[in-house]
Design an enzyme around this catalytic site. Structure first.
Site, PDB file in Angstrom:
ATOM      1  N   HIS A 135     -10.104   5.662   7.294  1.00 58.71           N
ATOM      2  CA  HIS A 135     -10.813   6.546   8.237  1.00 58.71           C
ATOM      3  C   HIS A 135      -9.852   7.238   9.209  1.00 58.71           C
ATOM      4  O   HIS A 135     -10.258   8.188   9.897  1.00 58.71           O
ATOM      5  CB  HIS A 135     -11.846   5.757   9.039  1.00 58.71           C
TER       6      HIS A 135
ATOM      7  N   ASP B 114     -14.162   1.926  -1.379  1.00 58.53           N
ATOM      8  CA  ASP B 114     -14.808   1.406  -0.168  1.00 58.53           C
ATOM      9  C   ASP B 114     -16.193   2.040  -0.056  1.00 58.53           C
ATOM     10  O   ASP B 114     -16.392   3.204  -0.410  1.00 58.53           O
ATOM     11  CB  ASP B 114     -13.970   1.757   1.058  1.00 58.53           C
TER      12      ASP B 114
ATOM     13  N   HIS C  54     -17.712   3.112   2.397  1.00 55.16           N
ATOM     14  CA  HIS C  54     -17.700   4.240   3.326  1.00 55.16           C
ATOM     15  C   HIS C  54     -16.700   5.295   2.854  1.00 55.16           C
ATOM     16  O   HIS C  54     -15.637   4.958   2.339  1.00 55.16           O
ATOM     17  CB  HIS C  54     -17.318   3.785   4.742  1.00 55.16           C
TER      18      HIS C  54
ATOM     19  N   ASP D  80     -16.598  -3.752   0.748  1.00 49.79           N
ATOM     20  CA  ASP D  80     -17.872  -3.770   1.468  1.00 49.79           C
ATOM     21  C   ASP D  80     -19.026  -3.225   0.637  1.00 49.79           C
ATOM     22  O   ASP D  80     -20.162  -3.173   1.122  1.00 49.79           O
ATOM     23  CB  ASP D  80     -17.767  -3.021   2.800  1.00 49.79           C
TER      24      ASP D  80
END
Length: 610
Positions: free
Chosen positions: A330, A366, A368, A457
């Site tokens: 991120h 991931d 996200h 995740d």
């Protein structure tokens, strides 16, 4: 912008208005607001987070209320029971604090609890003895439980689980028991079996215990999901299985240099992270914390990733796994966000290019979207970025990663986003997307070096991802990617917040790097309807840049089109039957009916249900 932690009171010593909420989730990432006075009073010493006896700490931050900012400071103390309090009379604990102690986890996460200030409490009298509801947080998933419950009501983990000592090999239902030896894989007798074979054929692992010092200083209403126990559990699992140390080659850690960081990040990011060394507790965003050790941890993580990339590309080792934190995907050119400080995958790609790689593939699984990695390379044709993530029309954190985000300024097609429209995505959906999109594009790109941004995740049981990928699914995806780049593959840990899921998944991936084959059968993989629609949407867009995808799109649409859009067509038929008068089907109104029916079909096709 760095927010420095502080407990908040008004100039009169009273509690500031309830503008600071408790921890909550926004689209899967934690948005942890800074605590108000009542939160600090109710904070408990659980899982060793506050271990001082009569200790004190001064914390600062800038608070915003109705558009006006002001700085306030207050001394927080921690007594022998770990309860944080303020230098104020206990009677100052407000009614809102009383209500907060009864809040459920869902209330805390989603900030849905509204305190009714108009309640009539004129007949309330304080009891001589306060009733305290004791709670504990699950070491595995961080969920909150009441004292008289022995196993977590969410994940089933025992409150005294041995997962931190033995990893996922420890029983989730019994306290601190020894590992059942029958469940362990057969390992070689040598304590350093990796030295028996040549170094160039070994798997390297990057790890340093100093990265465990990066932690949130102030205990909030809930433990932060990105916590040191994530690395501890993976390391314990690898050690228990005899994989590392044992079968893997350790890479010595070093801090990344400023010059190497400048290849990826701006001075703004580098200075902001470096400045945290002089602060006891600070925040880049409400969910991205730092302490005095965080800058070192971030530089160690980046340095390990850079050295692993160089060692793998040069042939000194076969492949590698970067067991690092804080995560990185991120973190963009300028900003740190989403638990991430420096972008480890981008730094590894830069190091591989410096070692001679001309084309680098980054696959990010991931849950996200890696908005930082995409931003860094969205104008580059030398780095192909492919991400599979929950998106839900931009409602899932961080909101980026739509299928039509394809790169820019001559690099269109070098950014490939596979956005899932809902949670619950499983092995079949991921493997199907790999077969139809990821591998065809990757083979066409023909990379010299491959990096996996391996967030776990999306694994089954993760409290943030809420998907259903198994360790065997992650192992299968790893094996498919290991066929690229002549096997030059680096796996970098990103997210993953269920300790049992992240440790079992990471171990399964490392076993593939060591040469083991996954147990899952990927033949005749049937995706979910939602997954199929997402893949078809991506193929329709990306075949404009990768012509080899057109055959996949045509075949899938002809074979699976009726299956993928069956429910939406039935909805359209139902609307036509129930929503239009029968006389519209006849006479001079028939043309208007046809036009309206077409509009209804078009509208319903845009509203897929999962």
């Amino acid at each position: 912008m760095i927010l420095v932690q502080k407990s908040v009171t008004s100039s009169e010593g009273n509690e500031i208005s309830e503008s600071s909420n408790m921890s909550y989730l926004t689209g899967g990432k934690t948005e942890t607001n800074l605590p108000n006075q009542s939160e600090v009073v109710l904070c408990q010493d659980l899982n060793g987070r506050l271990d001082g006896v009569g200790s004190a700490v001064v914390c600062d931050y800038t608070c915003h209320n109705d558009g006006q900012s002001g700085e306030v400071s207050q001394l927080c103390t921690r007594d022998s029971d770990g309860i944080s309090g303020l230098n104020a009379d206990p009677a100052a604990i407000t009614k809102s604090a009383k209500y907060e102690s009864d809040m459920t986890l869902e209330d805390m996460y989603n900030a849905r609890y509204n305190f009714d200030e108009d309640d009539d409490d004129s007949d309330w009298e304080p009891s001589e003895k306060q009733i305290e509801v004791l709670k504990w947080f699950c070491v595995n998933c961080t969920m909150i439980n009441v004292e008289d419950v022995g196993n977590c009501e969410v994940c089933g983990e025992h409150r005294e689980s041995g997962i931190l000592s033995h990893g996922f090999f420890a029983s989730p239902y019994l306290p601190l028991e020894d590992v059942n030896q029958d469940e362990l894989p057969v390992t070689e007798d040598s304590e350093d079996s990796c030295k028996q074979s040549s170094l160039s054929s070994s798997t390297a692992v990057g790890f340093d215990e100093r990265m465990l010092l990066h932690t949130e200083v102030v205990m909030k209403s809930h433990p932060h999901p990105e916590r040191p126990d994530r690395l501890r559990t993976i390391a314990a699992s690898l050690a228990t299985a005899g994989i590392f140390p044992g079968k893997c080659y350790p890479i010595p850690a070093r801090e990344i240099t400023r010059e190497e960081l400048q290849m990826v990040h701006s001075e703004e990011n580098i200075e902001a992270v470096d400045n945290t060394k002089r602060m006891h507790a600070s925040y880049f965003t409400p969910d991205t914390y730092a302490n005095e050790h965080s800058a070192c941890a971030a530089r160690l993580a980046a340095g390990l990733c850079a050295d692993l990339a160089s060692a793998i590309y040069s042939g000194r080792v076969k492949n590698g796994f970067a067991l690092v934190r804080p995560p990185g995907h991120h973190a963009g050119v300028k900003q740190a966000m989403g638990f991430c400080l420096h972008n480890n995958a981008a730094i590894a790609a830069s190091a591989a290019q410096a070692a001679g790689a001309t084309k680098v593939l980054i696959v990010d699984w991931d849950v996200h979207h890696g908005n930082g990695t995409q931003e860094i390379f969205e104008r580059s044709k030398s780095v192909l970025y492919i991400s599979l993530h929950r998106h839900e029309g931009g409602r899932f954190y961080p909101g980026t990663g739509a299928a039509d985000e394809v790169g820019s300024i001559g690099a269109e097609g070098y950014c490939v986003n596979i956005p899932w429209s809902c949670g619950g995505v499983s092995d079949n959906d991921y493997i199907f997307a790999f077969e139809q999109v990821v591998l065809p594009i990757a083979l066409n790109f023909n990379p010299d070096f491959t990096i996996i941004s391996a967030g776990f995740d999306a694994a089954r049981g993760d409290p943030l991802g809420c998907c259903d990928v198994t360790p065997a699914g992650y192992a299968s995806m790893t094996q498919m990617l290991s066929a690229l780049s002549g096997g030059k593959l680096l796996v970098i840990l990103e997210g993953g917040y269920n300790l049992r899921s992240i440790s079992s998944s990471a171990t399964a991936v490392i076993k593939v790097l060591l040469g083991e084959s996954p147990t899952i059968d990927i033949e005749n993989t049937v995706p979910s309807k939602a997954g199929l629609r997402s893949v078809l949407d991506v193929l329709k867009i990306q075949m404009n840049f990768w012509p080899t995808l057109e055959a996949n799109f045509t075949k899938l649409h002809s074979e699976w089109g009726s299956y993928a859009f069956q429910d939406t067509r039935e909805q359209s038929k139902k609307r036509r039957r129930t929503g239009l008068p029968i006389w519209w089907r006849w006479g001079r109104k028939r043309l208007l009916y046809r036009i309206l029916s077409k509009q209804l079909r078009a509208k319903s096709s845009c509203n897929f249900s999962c």
